[in-house]
Design a protein around this motif. Structure first.
Motif, PDB file in Angstrom:
ATOM      1  N   LEU A  35      50.418 106.636  17.249  1.00  0.00           N
ATOM      2  CA  LEU A  35      50.625 105.259  16.807  1.00  0.00           C
ATOM      3  C   LEU A  35      49.585 104.328  17.424  1.00  0.00           C
ATOM      4  O   LEU A  35      49.057 103.433  16.751  1.00  0.00           O
ATOM      5  CB  LEU A  35      52.038 104.806  17.182  1.00  0.00           C
ATOM      6  N   ASP A  36      49.262 104.523  18.689  1.00  0.00           N
ATOM      7  CA  ASP A  36      48.228 103.718  19.345  1.00  0.00           C
ATOM      8  C   ASP A  36      46.873 103.903  18.664  1.00  0.00           C
ATOM      9  O   ASP A  36      46.128 102.928  18.465  1.00  0.00           O
ATOM     10  CB  ASP A  36      48.115 104.102  20.820  1.00  0.00           C
ATOM     11  N   VAL A  37      46.564 105.144  18.305  1.00  0.00           N
ATOM     12  CA  VAL A  37      45.300 105.433  17.614  1.00  0.00           C
ATOM     13  C   VAL A  37      45.260 104.728  16.261  1.00  0.00           C
ATOM     14  O   VAL A  37      44.259 104.097  15.895  1.00  0.00           O
ATOM     15  CB  VAL A  37      45.114 106.957  17.443  1.00  0.00           C
ATOM     16  N   LEU A  38      46.359 104.807  15.514  1.00  0.00           N
ATOM     17  CA  LEU A  38      46.414 104.165  14.200  1.00  0.00           C
ATOM     18  C   LEU A  38      46.279 102.657  14.310  1.00  0.00           C
ATOM     19  O   LEU A  38      45.544 102.030  13.526  1.00  0.00           O
ATOM     20  CB  LEU A  38      47.733 104.516  13.506  1.00  0.00           C
ATOM     21  N   ASN A  39      46.964 102.060  15.279  1.00  0.00           N
ATOM     22  CA  ASN A  39      46.873 100.603  15.450  1.00  0.00           C
ATOM     23  C   ASN A  39      45.443 100.167  15.766  1.00  0.00           C
ATOM     24  O   ASN A  39      44.983  99.116  15.304  1.00  0.00           O
ATOM     25  CB  ASN A  39      47.822 100.146  16.559  1.00  0.00           C
ATOM     26  N   THR A  40      44.743 100.977  16.560  1.00  0.00           N
ATOM     27  CA  THR A  40      43.348 100.674  16.882  1.00  0.00           C
ATOM     28  C   THR A  40      42.495 100.677  15.621  1.00  0.00           C
ATOM     29  O   THR A  40      41.680  99.770  15.397  1.00  0.00           O
ATOM     30  CB  THR A  40      42.794 101.708  17.879  1.00  0.00           C
ATOM     31  N   ILE A  41      42.700 101.678  14.776  1.00  0.00           N
ATOM     32  CA  ILE A  41      41.901 101.780  13.545  1.00  0.00           C
ATOM     33  C   ILE A  41      42.260 100.676  12.559  1.00  0.00           C
ATOM     34  O   ILE A  41      41.385  99.985  12.031  1.00  0.00           O
ATOM     35  CB  ILE A  41      42.117 103.169  12.887  1.00  0.00           C
ATOM     36  N   PHE A  42      43.548 100.478  12.317  1.00  0.00           N
ATOM     37  CA  PHE A  42      43.983  99.538  11.281  1.00  0.00           C
ATOM     38  C   PHE A  42      43.649  98.089  11.626  1.00  0.00           C
ATOM     39  O   PHE A  42      43.586  97.227  10.739  1.00  0.00           O
ATOM     40  CB  PHE A  42      45.487  99.671  11.045  1.00  0.00           C
ATOM     41  N   SER A  43      43.425  97.803  12.905  1.00  0.00           N
ATOM     42  CA  SER A  43      43.100  96.434  13.307  1.00  0.00           C
ATOM     43  C   SER A  43      41.782  95.946  12.709  1.00  0.00           C
ATOM     44  O   SER A  43      41.506  94.748  12.686  1.00  0.00           O
ATOM     45  CB  SER A  43      43.045  96.331  14.836  1.00  0.00           C
ATOM     46  N   LYS A  91      58.196 103.404   8.678  1.00  0.00           N
ATOM     47  CA  LYS A  91      58.885 102.764   9.800  1.00  0.00           C
ATOM     48  C   LYS A  91      57.945 101.839  10.566  1.00  0.00           C
ATOM     49  O   LYS A  91      58.341 100.740  10.988  1.00  0.00           O
ATOM     50  CB  LYS A  91      59.436 103.838  10.734  1.00  0.00           C
ATOM     51  N   HIS A  92      56.707 102.248  10.751  1.00  0.00           N
ATOM     52  CA  HIS A  92      55.774 101.503  11.596  1.00  0.00           C
ATOM     53  C   HIS A  92      54.810 100.619  10.802  1.00  0.00           C
ATOM     54  O   HIS A  92      54.258  99.655  11.360  1.00  0.00           O
ATOM     55  CB  HIS A  92      54.966 102.474  12.452  1.00  0.00           C
ATOM     56  N   GLU A 141      50.944 100.429   1.501  1.00  0.00           N
ATOM     57  CA  GLU A 141      51.344 101.364   0.444  1.00  0.00           C
ATOM     58  C   GLU A 141      51.060 102.802   0.892  1.00  0.00           C
ATOM     59  O   GLU A 141      50.057 103.072   1.569  1.00  0.00           O
ATOM     60  CB  GLU A 141      50.589 101.070  -0.842  1.00  0.00           C
ATOM     61  N   ILE A 142      51.942 103.713   0.479  1.00  0.00           N
ATOM     62  CA  ILE A 142      51.822 105.106   0.896  1.00  0.00           C
ATOM     63  C   ILE A 142      51.849 106.028  -0.319  1.00  0.00           C
ATOM     64  O   ILE A 142      52.710 105.888  -1.196  1.00  0.00           O
ATOM     65  CB  ILE A 142      52.965 105.499   1.853  1.00  0.00           C
TER      66      ILE A 142
END
Length: 330
Positions: free
Chosen positions: A229-237, A258-259, A264-265
């Motif tokens: 989740l930390d990795v994804l948040n870094t990228i999506f920012s 959830k997060h 969209e998925i």
């Protein structure tokens, strides 16, 4: 025999209509879910999830396959085998010859170079008691996977690869696009049917200009949920997520809804490669280190973040082969 939908798509494109629709027995792993496998013309075996690498249930399951193979599947003695040799497939292959299909773009360059993490794992396994036990129970193929054995008689790749497994064996290379363009309308319709790609799916894919290709980092035991989740948040920012579509890897079970409720998925277990062949409106493809970004034409920007995002990624993947097409190192 395949544990991935990539090899399944490749096989359906590789051979003629009569062979793939009427003269093939399909033996697939749990990554090829029943939504897909139930539409194949002849399924004699559907693998199942049996825990992580070291759980007793996994060992017992593979041993059961080894002991029951000749009784349940006597036709394997007289048929040509195409596919993979990893996991449950090794005891099904036994001592028989086979041809190795691709497991994804650049799969052999990625996994079976002398400095690749997978190849180094194989070398270490040869020297362990566990490796010796697997060889006795399931056969040499069980510890010499990715075609790295004398039973593998050749390779079918979808782009040029380099690998220590190739040695003096024949390597046949033909891209998915070439095979798709050469396919009959009947085969294309059959492939759409098998993978259950609808007009609504294509409409969703064409509604976003950013796409993030996920990987089963948690499922494969590479990262914890918090680390991923930390990795994804870094990228999506770095992006406008209202314009982003998450394309889930077929084995990825992380709860993105959830997060990331605002993103969209696309969660159908369909190859990104097939979706590109069918057409998207993507301007930019984003990934940690999924080789599927190679599926996109050069008109699509590719953002490649690589394994530097987390030390566990570096430890697991080693130095992954970057995209062989133009890309941005992020």
């Amino acid at each position: 025999m395949t544990g991935s939908i990539y090899a399944l798509l490749q096989y359906l494109l590789l051979f003629d209509d009569e062979t793939v629709m009427h003269k093939t027995c399909y033996m697939v792993g749990n990554a090829v879910n029943e939504e897909i496998s139930s539409k194949l013309p002849a399924i004699h075996f559907q693998g199942k999830q049996t825990g992580t690498l070291w759980t007793p249930s996994r060992w017992l399951y593979k041993l059961y396959l080894r002991l029951s193979r000749d009784i349940r599947f006597p036709f394997l003695k007289r048929t040509k085998i195409y596919g993979h040799d990893m996991g449950f497939l090794a005891p099904l292959i036994g001592k028989r010859d086979y041809f190795f299909l691709s497991d994804g773009p650049l799969c052999m360059s990625q996994n079976m170079q002398e400095n690749s993490a997978e190849y180094q794992r194989q070398l270490k396994k040869h020297k362990t008691l566990t490796g010796l036990l697997e060889k006795i129970l399931y056969g040499k193929v069980a510890i010499c996977t990715w075609g790295n054995n004398d039973q593998c008689k050749g390779f079918y790749m979808t782009e040029e690869n380099k690998s220590v497994s190739f040695k003096d064996k024949p390597v046949h290379t033909k891209s998915l696009k070439e095979m798709w363009d050469e396919s009959s309308d009947a085969k294309k319709d059959f492939i759409r049917y098998v993978f259950n790609v609808t007009k609504e799916d294509l409409s969703l894919l064409r509604s976003k200009n950013l796409i993030f290709l996920t990987q089963p980092m948690i499922k494969d035991g590479i990262l914890s949920e918090k680390e991923y989740l930390d990795v994804l948040n870094t990228i999506f920012s770095h992006y406008d997520t209202s314009q982003m579509l998450l394309k889930l890897h077929p084995r990825d079970s992380f709860d993105y809804k959830k997060h990331f409720s605002g993103i969209e998925i696309f969660d159908k277990p369909v190859n990104m490669q097939l979706l590109v062949l069918l057409g998207t409106n993507v301007d930019r493809a984003i990934t940690i280190c999924s080789s599927s970004v190679n599926s996109f034409p050069e008109s699509v920007e590719v953002d490649w973040y690589g394994v530097r995002l987390h030390p566990k990624l570096e430890k697991y993947f080693g130095t992954p082969v970057p995209p062989y097409r133009t890309h941005n190192v992020c």
